[in-house]
Design a protein around this motif. Structure first.
Motif, short mmCIF file in Angstrom:
data_model
loop_
_atom_site.label_atom_id
_atom_site.label_comp_id
_atom_site.label_asym_id
_atom_site.label_seq_id
_atom_site.Cartn_x
_atom_site.Cartn_y
_atom_site.Cartn_z
N THR A 155 0.45 -1.30 0.66
CA THR A 155 -0.11 -0.05 -0.09
C THR A 155 1.26 1.24 0.18
O THR A 155 0.74 2.29 -0.75
CB THR A 155 -0.56 -0.17 1.44
OG1 THR A 155 -1.53 -1.26 1.55
CG2 THR A 155 -1.91 1.34 1.55
N GLN A 156 1.78 1.01 0.91
CA GLN A 156 2.79 2.35 1.03
C GLN A 156 3.58 2.97 -0.13
O GLN A 156 3.41 3.83 -1.22
CB GLN A 156 3.78 2.10 2.09
CG GLN A 156 3.29 2.31 3.59
CD GLN A 156 4.07 1.93 4.46
OE1 GLN A 156 5.64 1.87 4.29
NE2 GLN A 156 3.86 1.81 6.05
N ALA B 212 3.23 1.65 -3.35
CA ALA B 212 1.57 2.05 -4.43
C ALA B 212 1.37 3.57 -4.61
O ALA B 212 1.65 3.98 -5.37
CB ALA B 212 0.39 1.60 -4.64
N GLU B 213 1.47 3.91 -2.65
CA GLU B 213 0.94 5.09 -2.57
C GLU B 213 2.00 6.05 -3.42
O GLU B 213 1.72 7.34 -4.76
CB GLU B 213 0.88 5.73 -1.21
CG GLU B 213 -0.47 5.64 -1.57
CD GLU B 213 -1.32 5.82 0.47
OE1 GLU B 213 -0.73 6.06 0.55
OE2 GLU B 213 -2.06 5.00 0.32
N ASN C 93 -3.20 2.91 -8.49
CA ASN C 93 -4.04 3.00 -7.52
C ASN C 93 -4.05 1.52 -7.11
O ASN C 93 -3.13 0.39 -7.02
CB ASN C 93 -5.40 2.12 -8.86
CG ASN C 93 -6.67 2.14 -7.85
OD1 ASN C 93 -6.55 1.80 -6.71
ND2 ASN C 93 -7.35 2.57 -9.17
N THR C 94 -4.48 1.87 -5.66
CA THR C 94 -3.60 1.00 -4.62
C THR C 94 -4.77 -0.41 -4.50
O THR C 94 -4.40 -0.92 -4.08
CB THR C 94 -3.60 1.64 -3.03
OG1 THR C 94 -4.99 2.49 -3.04
CG2 THR C 94 -2.40 2.02 -2.50
N ASP C 95 -5.81 0.08 -4.82
CA ASP C 95 -7.05 -0.95 -4.96
C ASP C 95 -6.44 -2.34 -6.53
O ASP C 95 -6.35 -3.12 -5.98
CB ASP C 95 -7.93 -0.38 -5.43
CG ASP C 95 -8.45 -0.21 -3.77
OD1 ASP C 95 -8.31 -0.57 -3.13
OD2 ASP C 95 -9.88 0.48 -4.74
N LEU D 193 -3.72 -4.10 -4.91
CA LEU D 193 -3.77 -5.04 -4.14
C LEU D 193 -4.78 -6.74 -3.93
O LEU D 193 -4.28 -7.26 -4.37
CB LEU D 193 -4.69 -4.71 -2.51
CG LEU D 193 -3.71 -3.40 -2.12
CD1 LEU D 193 -5.06 -3.34 -0.92
CD2 LEU D 193 -2.52 -4.51 -1.72
#
Ligand code: PEP
Ligand code: MN
Length: 361
Positions: free
Chosen positions: A322-323, A325-326, A331-333, A336
């Motif tokens: 998540t970190q 990707a940001e 896009n974190t979704d 994941l």
């Protein structure tokens, strides 16, 4: 004849330059007969033949040396066909010049070595001879540019590039995959230099020579260097990729020469697609590497009687992803979801390793 004028003239009129001749000079007859056929066609601008052959393993045919230069001199004088050969050090340059070779090229195995390129640049200082630099065996734009710059720094101006593809283990389609984005980047950096394609060393076999030439023609290459031999099957080096002069003319006659102006847009697109293909391939290779490690972990878990799912480890991965990707503006979704797929596949792989299936009665 001033080859540079020929090169510039050709370039201005957008006619591709054709260099042809055998991989290696073997005998006087082989050199002279091949040259005669090529000259008669009127389609060939320069005659190539290797005099010193850089072989991957020792013990193969390593070239005729000075004797072969005498044959090239006969081709030049009797057939009025300018000649070009490969040089890798100052001694070879001295000999090539002694026999009035018209142009030189630096081979792929030499371009990789800055010491060798520097030695060549030093030896050529003050000389007025066209020199082509083949790409280094590895796909490194900086190394290829660096070789050019070493020659330019010595005031050498008659320079050209030869794209002969790159070493890549496991590729079965090409002997040296073209990785077109590399020569395209060189063209962007050095727009005034002639960029010649070497389909023979890229393809490594006759069957796809025409496809490679067509692609290079569509990417606005300025010419071609094609290995041609009077009796290719019995050539002393690179037999599989050499063609007879007749076959060469047949291949050339089937190429579609398209208008460079109209070609500009597709070029941009082709470049992007090449990059995407490479990235996809690298992604797959990385996934394959990841799966190998997953299998190793499965083996470890089996031996240590550990469960497949270690939930704290998975949440640690999710947090990190998540970190990351940001930080990468992704896009974190989506990221994941992608890793969820990988995770499920990993669990299935470990399940196979850890649990031999029980027969159901
Ligand atoms: C050659 O042109 O025969 C040759 C040895 O080429 P490369 O340096 O591209 O391997
Ligand atoms: Mn060869």
């Amino acid at each position: 004849m001033n080859i540079q004028d020929l090169l510039l003239g050709k370039n201005k009129s957008n006619q591709p330059l054709f260099i042809a001749g055998p991989c290696s000079a073997e005998t006087f007859d082989q050199v002279f007969q091949t040259a005669k056929y090529l000259k008669q066609s009127g389609k060939i601008d320069l005659y190539r033949a290797g005099i010193w052959k850089p072989r991957t393993r020792p013990g193969g045919f390593e070239g005729m040396g000075e004797e072969g230069l005498k044959w090239l001199k006969e081709v030049k004088e009797k057939l009025q066909l300018p000649v070009i050969t490969e040089v890798a050090n100052s001694e070879q340059i001295e000999l090539a010049l002694k026999y009035q070779v018209d142009a030189l090229w630096i081979g792929a195995r030499t371009t990789v070595n800055p010491f060798s390129v520097q030695e060549i640049a030093d030896a050529l200082e003050g000389m007025n001879i066209p020199i082509f630099i083949k790409n280094p065996v590895n796909p490194d734009v900086e190394l290829w540019s660096g070789a050019l710059e070493r020659l330019m720094k010595k005031g050498i101006t008659q320079l050209g590039l030869i794209h002969r593809g790159f070493t890549e283990l496991g590729n079965t389609e090409y002997r040296n995959p073209p990785m077109w984005n590399i020569p395209i980047e060189m063209k962007r950096r050095f727009p005034n230099l002639l960029l010649i394609n070497d389909p023979s060393h890229i393809a490594g076999k006759r069957s796809i020579l025409g496809d490679v030439i067509q692609k290079a023609a569509d990417l606005e290459f300025n010419g071609f260097i094609i290995e041609t031999h009077i009796d290719p099957d019995h050539a002393w080096s690179d037999a599989k990729q050499q063609v007879t002069p007749e076959k060469l003319f047949e291949i050339i006659d089937h190429i579609q020469w398209r208008n460079p102006q109209q070609g500009e847009q597709p070029n941009q697109l082709a470049l992007c697609r090449e990059r995407i293909n490479r990235i996809d391939k690298e992604l797959l290779q990385l996934i394959a590497q990841r799966m190998e490690i997953i299998k190793e972990i499965g083996q470890y878990k089996k031996e240590h009687k550990m469960t497949i799912l270690q939930s704290h480890r998975w949440s640690e991965i999710v947090n990190k992803l998540t970190q990351q990707a940001e930080a990468l503006n992704l896009n974190t979704d989506f990221v994941l979801k992608l890793f969820d797929c990988l995770h499920i596949e990993s669990i299935q792989l470990q399940d196979k390793i850890m649990n031999t299936k029980r027969e159901v009665e």
